[in-house]
Structure formats: structure tokens, C-alpha cells
Design an enzyme around this catalytic site. Structure first.
Site, PDB file in Angstrom:
ATOM      1  N   SER A 171      41.839  23.932  33.196  1.00 46.04           N
ATOM      2  CA  SER A 171      42.366  25.638  34.511  1.00 46.04           C
ATOM      3  C   SER A 171      43.696  25.024  34.785  1.00 46.04           C
ATOM      4  O   SER A 171      42.818  24.010  36.260  1.00 46.04           O
ATOM      5  CB  SER A 171      40.715  25.235  35.297  1.00 46.04           C
ATOM      6  OG  SER A 171      40.690  26.025  36.499  1.00 46.04           O
ATOM      7  N   ASP A 321      43.527  34.729  28.770  1.00 52.04           N
ATOM      8  CA  ASP A 321      43.792  36.000  30.029  1.00 52.04           C
ATOM      9  C   ASP A 321      44.504  37.751  28.884  1.00 52.04           C
ATOM     10  O   ASP A 321      43.726  38.858  29.121  1.00 52.04           O
ATOM     11  CB  ASP A 321      44.552  36.146  30.658  1.00 52.04           C
ATOM     12  CG  ASP A 321      44.555  35.472  32.209  1.00 52.04           C
ATOM     13  OD1 ASP A 321      43.362  34.879  31.968  1.00 52.04           O
ATOM     14  OD2 ASP A 321      45.317  35.283  32.889  1.00 52.04           O
ATOM     15  N   LYS A 348      34.727  34.736  33.272  1.00 53.97           N
ATOM     16  CA  LYS A 348      36.062  34.950  33.951  1.00 53.97           C
ATOM     17  C   LYS A 348      35.248  36.593  34.753  1.00 53.97           C
ATOM     18  O   LYS A 348      33.828  36.245  35.195  1.00 53.97           O
ATOM     19  CB  LYS A 348      36.954  35.655  33.295  1.00 53.97           C
ATOM     20  CG  LYS A 348      37.678  34.518  32.992  1.00 53.97           C
ATOM     21  CD  LYS A 348      38.510  33.981  33.211  1.00 53.97           C
ATOM     22  CE  LYS A 348      39.343  32.660  32.712  1.00 53.97           C
ATOM     23  NZ  LYS A 348      40.035  32.189  34.156  1.00 53.97           N
ATOM     24  N   ARG A 352      33.383  37.913  28.873  1.00 54.44           N
ATOM     25  CA  ARG A 352      34.547  39.151  28.180  1.00 54.44           C
ATOM     26  C   ARG A 352      34.327  38.053  26.749  1.00 54.44           C
ATOM     27  O   ARG A 352      34.701  39.747  25.938  1.00 54.44           O
ATOM     28  CB  ARG A 352      35.598  38.395  28.307  1.00 54.44           C
ATOM     29  CG  ARG A 352      36.293  38.685  29.982  1.00 54.44           C
ATOM     30  CD  ARG A 352      37.752  38.822  30.902  1.00 54.44           C
ATOM     31  NE  ARG A 352      38.143  39.123  31.325  1.00 54.44           N
ATOM     32  CZ  ARG A 352      39.377  38.509  32.263  1.00 54.44           C
ATOM     33  NH1 ARG A 352      39.693  37.591  31.752  1.00 54.44           N
ATOM     34  NH2 ARG A 352      39.447  39.234  33.750  1.00 54.44           N
TER      35      ARG A 352
HETATM   36  C1  S3P Z   1      45.154  31.237  36.678  1.00 56.28           C
HETATM   37  C2  S3P Z   1      44.306  30.655  35.642  1.00 56.28           C
HETATM   38  C3  S3P Z   1      43.663  30.931  35.000  1.00 56.28           C
HETATM   39  C4  S3P Z   1      43.308  32.436  34.484  1.00 56.28           C
HETATM   40  C5  S3P Z   1      43.542  33.591  35.990  1.00 56.28           C
HETATM   41  C6  S3P Z   1      44.436  33.248  36.844  1.00 56.28           C
HETATM   42  C7  S3P Z   1      45.723  31.010  37.174  1.00 56.28           C
HETATM   43  O1  S3P Z   1      41.978  30.601  35.244  1.00 56.28           O
HETATM   44  O2  S3P Z   1      42.464  32.907  33.834  1.00 56.28           O
HETATM   45  O3  S3P Z   1      44.356  34.935  35.352  1.00 56.28           O
HETATM   46  O4  S3P Z   1      46.420  32.275  38.239  1.00 56.28           O
HETATM   47  O5  S3P Z   1      45.869  29.805  37.509  1.00 56.28           O
HETATM   48  P1  S3P Z   1      41.356  29.011  35.089  1.00 56.28           P
HETATM   49  O6  S3P Z   1      41.928  28.503  35.615  1.00 56.28           O
HETATM   50  O7  S3P Z   1      40.168  28.951  35.104  1.00 56.28           O
HETATM   51  O8  S3P Z   1      41.595  29.043  33.731  1.00 56.28           O
END
Ligand code: S3P
Length: 435
Positions: A171, A321, A348, A352
Site C-alpha cells: 500500500s 486501480d 476500495k 470492486r
Molecule cells: C494510492 C494508492 C492506492 C490506490 C489509490 C491511490 C496512492 O491505494 O488504490 O487509488 O495515491 O497512494 P493503496 O495504498 O490502498 O493500495
């Protein structure tokens, strides 16, 4: 079926072709980081092509409430006079809207600050897991209260210590929260991850003058360090481009060009996935801007249709995403799309996996749902349906793309949610669609 559009519903008619050239609003992930770090920094950060999505407006509004001065000129130009290291506690809770990125990364920025801060979000954000940031921040000594693992997030003053943390789930938001706390904490904070997630925070921290060290699996920051304002143009959002790239990949005579598109290698995996499906992708004019790669991308569809592919392991994390739109075009491929190791999709803005399966079935497709993914067999013709976006921007946009090759007119319910990341989506879709 006779359909009428309303402010929350859009009708998508089948298309004959996708043609044109696009320059997209700024990347959502990068805009969040520039807004948050610009809010903390010393000096005035000047940004162009800032994301037009509601999510990044939430980040800007939060740093504004915390004492930064924000000027918005409406054409993507934003100026942020940062607070110079010390945020001011607010009387009202900080509203993160629908934005998980705002809530999680801001929690990291605020954990080492003086005073108490409350972070709230909308119904969808209030269902999303926040324990994943509370845990490492608490290990650093932060005092954070959640309600059953969810928002509201309340942060109380605490003295933090540096940690060495391995993220249990890949993440970028969790990694960023820990790094943003580490930036303001004495000692060396290290985050280790098994899959290299998007590295915009690392690049932005460097841009704002912080010193960080990176290896293949880890990133370390020695705190405390001060940040200094930047001037930067935000690259076009490749996750927004994903919908159009997938649309173009469906029509044999398509030709679509994107200028100034963000091509950070931790984000550009979709181009590999589309290439694996047989699409022709050209990349030109690659340059580095404020540490981020930017270039021109051209996409053409294969004459005899897309093949099929399996997305699992690290690829699933890197494409997280883009998976809804890849799954939504799966029926139009020859061999289908298999997705595994993508359990994160369930937490999310919506579940999804469930919503993609529900909407593909509504359009007449056969699809098998797994706890961590989907099998979408190829060689299926979709028909028009009423799509339940669940108020999730990426579901609304993914099924608008599936609708382009369906028979009949598809109604997208909750279409206004596209504005969370991409308010111009439907206008630009009309612009490049031949009917
Ligand atoms: C993001 C990280 C991802 C992604 C989100 C944007 C970011 O989430 O799905 O749309 O900008 O760091 P996670 O960190 O929960 O994987």
C-alpha cells in the site's frame, strides 16, 4: 427501453471507433502529495495541471483548514503557502470526503504534530480500513483512536520515535503515512515492502528538498527535516487515461494519443498489460519533470482483436486501480481476463470485485468471482443494461467503456461519481468517440 439522462445518470450508446488526442488533468496521486507536502513546507508551492477531481480538492481543503493559504485560479493552477512545519489544530473535523489517500497520508503528517486532530469522511470512506495506518503510527508512539478500525480518526499529540516497518499489504498510502511521520521524527524511519508500490511520495519528498535513501525493497528517511516549496507541473493521470486506452484497444481502426502523460514506472504497468493483450502502444518524448517521467503515448488496437491475459502477484498490486476497466473489457477479448491476488479491490471505494461481477452479469456476461479476483471469459458479447456504480468513480467509468461495444444503450447510475477523480470523463469520452 427508453432512457433519459439525469444529473446522476448517463446513457452510453455503442461506438464505431475511438479517435483523437487528449491532454489529461493532473495525476490524482501526485496532486495529493504536492498538496499535502506543499501545505507543510516553507514557502509558496506553485503547481500547474493540478488534478480537477474532488479527492484532491479534499486534500487542499484539509491543508487550508490546517493553516496553509491556498489560491485556486480555476485552470489547474494552484498556489499553496505552506505552514512552515507546524499545522494549526482545527475546531471542526478535517473532512477527507471520499478520499482514502487524503485520510491515510494526512494521518501520517499529523501524527507527530502538536494538538488534536479529527479526520472524517463520507459513508464509503468511513467503511474503509484505517487500522493499517494506525498500527505502524502507533508503533512510532502516535496516539490514534479509530471506531472499530474505521474513521473518524482522532489523532492526539505524542512524541514519535523512528521505526523499521514492513508493510503487511502492499500500500503506497500506508508507506507514505509512515514516511510523512518519519520526516518529522528524530531518527531513521524505514519502510519495507514486498512489491514496489507507487513511489510518488518518495519523489515528492525529494522534490521538496528532503533527503531519502532507497533500495529495491525499502525506503528510509532520517528525521527531522524541513520541506521547501516547489514549482511543478503535474503530469496527466495515467489511471484516468486507462479508461480511454482500454476503449481504444477495443476498436480495430482506433488511434488515440495522450500528451504529457505521467509514465512513472510504478504506474505504467497498464501499458504492459495492454501490450500483452495485443494492443500497439508507442511512447515518445519521454522526459523527467520534478522527478516524474512524462511522455506522449499512442495506442492502436490489434486488427484481429485483443487476446487475453492473467494478472496476479505483483502485477495485481501495481494495476490495482486499472483492474475494474480491464475486467470490464474482458468479455471482448478472445481468451478472457483472469485476475488473482487482488483482494484489496474489496476495500476500495466499493467492493470492486463484487460490483464488477454484478455489472458484467447485468450486461449478460458469464463471470466467476473469487475472494481475490475474477475470471472473465472471453468471446462474449455484452448487451445494454442498467449499471450500478455503487457511487464508485472507477466502476462508473469502467462500465462506460464496456458499454461502447455493447448492443443497445447502457445506463450508468451514479455517473456523477466520475468527478471524484475525473470530472471531464464524459465530455472527453464524447470527444473521442465516433458513433
Ligand atoms: C494510492 C494508492 C492506492 C490506490 C489509490 C491511490 C496512492 O491505494 O488504490 O487509488 O495515491 O497512494 P493503496 O495504498 O490502498 O493500495
Amino acid at each position: 427501453m427508453s432512457l433519459a439522462e439525469t444529473s446522476t445518470e448517463r446513457i452510453i450508446a455503442p461506438a464505431r471507433n475511438i479517435l483523437g488526442s487528449l491532454r489529461l488533468p493532473g495525476d490524482k496521486s501526485i496532486s495529493h502529495r504536492y498538496a499535502l507536502l506543499g501545505g507543510l513546507a516553507h514557502g509558496i508551492t506553485r503547481l500547474t495541471n493540478f488534478s480537477t477531481g474532488a479527492d484532491c480538492a479534499s486534500s487542499l481543503a484539509c491543508v487550508e483548514a490546517l493553516g496553509a493559504k491556498v489560491a485556486r485560479s480555476g485552470d489547474g493552477k494552484i498556489e499553496i503557502e505552506g505552514v512552515g512545519g507546524t499545522f494549526h489544530p482545527t475546531d471542526a473535523p478535517l473532512d477527507c470526503g471520499n478520499s482514502g489517500s487524503t485520510m491515510r497520508m494526512l494521518a501520517g503528517l499529523l501524527a507527530p504534530q502538536q494538538g488534536s486532530f479529527a479526520l472524517i469522511g463520507d459513508a464509503s470512506l468511513s467503511r474503509r480500513p484505517m487500522e493499517r495506518i494506525r498500527k505502524p503510527l502507533a508503533q512510532m508512539g502516535a496516539k490514534i483512536d479509530l471506531t472499530d478500525g474505521h474513521a473518524p480518526v482522532t489523532i492526539h499529540s505524542a512524541k514519535l520515535n523512528a521505526i523499521d516497518y514492513t508493510t503487511p499489504v502492499p500500500s503506497a498510502q500506508v508507506k507514505s503515512a509512515v514516511l510523512f511521520a518519519g520526516l518529522q521524527t528524530t531518527g531513521r524511519t524505514t519502510v519495507r515492502e514486498s512489491v514496489r508500490t507507487r513511489d510518488h511520495s518518495e519523489l515528492a519528498l525529494r522534490g521538496f528538498g528532503a533527503h531519502i535513501e532507497r533500495t529495491l525493497e525499502s525506503v528510509s528517511i532520517e528525521g527531522p527535516q524541513q520541506l521547501h516549496a516547489i514549482e511543478a507541473a503535474v503530469p496527466g493521470d495515467i489511471s484516468s487515461a486507462a479508461f480511454f486506452l482500454c476503449a481504444a484497444a477495443l476498436f480495430p481502426d482506433s488511434n488515440l494519443v495522450f500528451d504529457s502523460l505521467g509514465l512513472n514506472p510504478t504506474r505504467a504497468t497498464l501499458l504492459d498489460a495492454l501490450t500483452a493483450l495485443g494492443a500497439h502502444i508507442g511512447v515518445l518524448n519521454l522526459e523527467e519533470k520534478s522527478g516524474e517521467l512524462v511522455g506522449t503515448v499512442q495506442v492502436n488496437a490489434p486488427r484481429d482483436g485483443l487476446t487475453g491475459t492473467t494478472i496476479s502477484g505483483a502485477l495485481a498490486a501495481q494495476l490495482i486501480d486499472e483492474l475494474p476497466v480491464l475486467a470490464a473489457i474482458g468479455p471482448y477479448t478472445k481468451n478472457g481476463i483472469r485476475i488473482r491476488d487482488a483482494k484489496e479491490l474489496r476495500v476500495k471505494e466499493s467492493d470492486r470485485i463484487a460490483l464488477v461481477a454484478e455489472n458484467l452479469r447485468a450486461m449478460g456476461a458469464e463471470v466467476i468471482e473469487f475472494e481475490d479476483g475474477l475470471d472473465v471469459p472471453g468471446g462474449q458479447q455484452l448487451h445494454a443494461a442498467e449499471i450500478n456504480s455503487g457511487g464508485d468513480h472507477r466502476i462508473a467509468m469502467a462500465f462506460s467503456i464496456a458499454a461502447l461495444r455493447a448492443t443497445g444503450d447502457t445506463l450508468i447510475r451514479g455517473a456523477e461519481s466520475a468527478a471524484i477523480s475525473f470530472p471531464e470523463f464524459f465530455t472527453l469520452l464524447d470527444q473521442v468517440t465516433e458513433r
